[in-house]
Motif scaffolding. Structure first.
Motif, PDB file in Angstrom:
ATOM      1  N   ASN A  35       0.898  -1.137   0.102  1.00  0.00           N
ATOM      2  CA  ASN A  35       0.080   0.036  -0.034  1.00  0.00           C
ATOM      3  C   ASN A  35       0.626   1.335   0.010  1.00  0.00           C
ATOM      4  O   ASN A  35       2.107   1.223   0.533  1.00  0.00           O
ATOM      5  CB  ASN A  35      -0.919   0.073   1.226  1.00  0.00           C
ATOM      6  CG  ASN A  35      -1.846  -1.075   1.200  1.00  0.00           C
ATOM      7  OD1 ASN A  35      -2.403  -1.599   0.318  1.00  0.00           O
ATOM      8  ND2 ASN A  35      -2.023  -1.747   2.634  1.00  0.00           N
ATOM      9  N   GLU A  36       0.166   2.373  -0.391  1.00  0.00           N
ATOM     10  CA  GLU A  36       0.825   3.661  -0.252  1.00  0.00           C
ATOM     11  C   GLU A  36       1.303   4.009   1.081  1.00  0.00           C
ATOM     12  O   GLU A  36       0.433   3.513   2.229  1.00  0.00           O
ATOM     13  CB  GLU A  36       0.396   4.874  -0.782  1.00  0.00           C
ATOM     14  CG  GLU A  36       0.079   4.774  -2.355  1.00  0.00           C
ATOM     15  CD  GLU A  36      -0.593   5.846  -3.007  1.00  0.00           C
ATOM     16  OE1 GLU A  36      -0.199   7.138  -2.357  1.00  0.00           O
ATOM     17  OE2 GLU A  36      -1.097   5.863  -4.237  1.00  0.00           O
ATOM     18  N   GLY A  37       2.746   4.226   1.296  1.00  0.00           N
ATOM     19  CA  GLY A  37       2.968   4.653   2.551  1.00  0.00           C
ATOM     20  C   GLY A  37       3.827   3.525   3.349  1.00  0.00           C
ATOM     21  O   GLY A  37       4.400   3.591   4.335  1.00  0.00           O
ATOM     22  N   ASP A  38       3.686   2.083   2.853  1.00  0.00           N
ATOM     23  CA  ASP A  38       4.566   1.220   3.230  1.00  0.00           C
ATOM     24  C   ASP A  38       6.079   1.377   3.104  1.00  0.00           C
ATOM     25  O   ASP A  38       6.466   1.731   2.205  1.00  0.00           O
ATOM     26  CB  ASP A  38       4.118  -0.015   2.748  1.00  0.00           C
ATOM     27  CG  ASP A  38       2.864  -0.509   3.178  1.00  0.00           C
ATOM     28  OD1 ASP A  38       2.204  -0.246   4.055  1.00  0.00           O
ATOM     29  OD2 ASP A  38       2.216  -1.557   2.426  1.00  0.00           O
ATOM     30  N   LEU A  39       6.662   0.875   4.324  1.00  0.00           N
ATOM     31  CA  LEU A  39       8.227   0.933   4.057  1.00  0.00           C
ATOM     32  C   LEU A  39       8.562  -0.307   3.655  1.00  0.00           C
ATOM     33  O   LEU A  39       8.382  -1.438   4.267  1.00  0.00           O
ATOM     34  CB  LEU A  39       8.980   1.042   5.468  1.00  0.00           C
ATOM     35  CG  LEU A  39       8.694   2.516   5.966  1.00  0.00           C
ATOM     36  CD1 LEU A  39       9.406   2.700   7.502  1.00  0.00           C
ATOM     37  CD2 LEU A  39       9.792   3.360   5.287  1.00  0.00           C
ATOM     38  N   VAL A  40       9.568  -0.393   2.640  1.00  0.00           N
ATOM     39  CA  VAL A  40       9.945  -1.597   1.948  1.00  0.00           C
ATOM     40  C   VAL A  40      11.719  -1.598   1.778  1.00  0.00           C
ATOM     41  O   VAL A  40      12.068  -0.404   1.588  1.00  0.00           O
ATOM     42  CB  VAL A  40       9.420  -1.784   0.657  1.00  0.00           C
ATOM     43  CG1 VAL A  40       7.970  -2.240   0.638  1.00  0.00           C
ATOM     44  CG2 VAL A  40       9.606  -0.696  -0.501  1.00  0.00           C
TER      45      VAL A  40
END
Length: 96
Positions: A35-40
């Motif tokens: 999702n948008e905003g997830d840290l990867v």
């Protein structure tokens, strides 16, 4: 003749896969979603060349800011400069 300085130069150890039993490319890596905003984490899978970021970003952590086709747009800071990478999900891993 000059030596080549291609996209994957000087990555002998960085882009090596560990030999292990079982499938080397599980389908779950390809169909994972973010999702948008997830840290990867950007962990390059050297056996898949499509959607692979430059090796200098291997091991870096960024934030998903959107999608572009089947790929994700990941924003990260490279030194003092903000950069956006277009990366396929096979090369991404959710931060725990």
């Amino acid at each position: 003749m000059r030596r080549s300085r291609g996209f994957r130069s000087k990555t002998r150890h960085k882009l090596q896969k560990v030999k292990r039993p079982g499938r080397s490319n599980p389908i779950t890596r390809k169909i994972q979603s973010f999702n948008e905003g997830d840290l990867v984490h950007i962990i390059i899978d050297p056996s898949i060349h499509r959607g692979q970021p430059h090796p200098r970003f291997h091991g870096k952590t960024g934030r998903v800011v959107g999608m572009m086709g089947k790929s994700y747009v990941v924003a990260l800071k490279d030194g003092n400069k903000d950069k956006q990478l277009v990366v396929r999900p096979e090369h991404l891993q959710m931060q725990e």
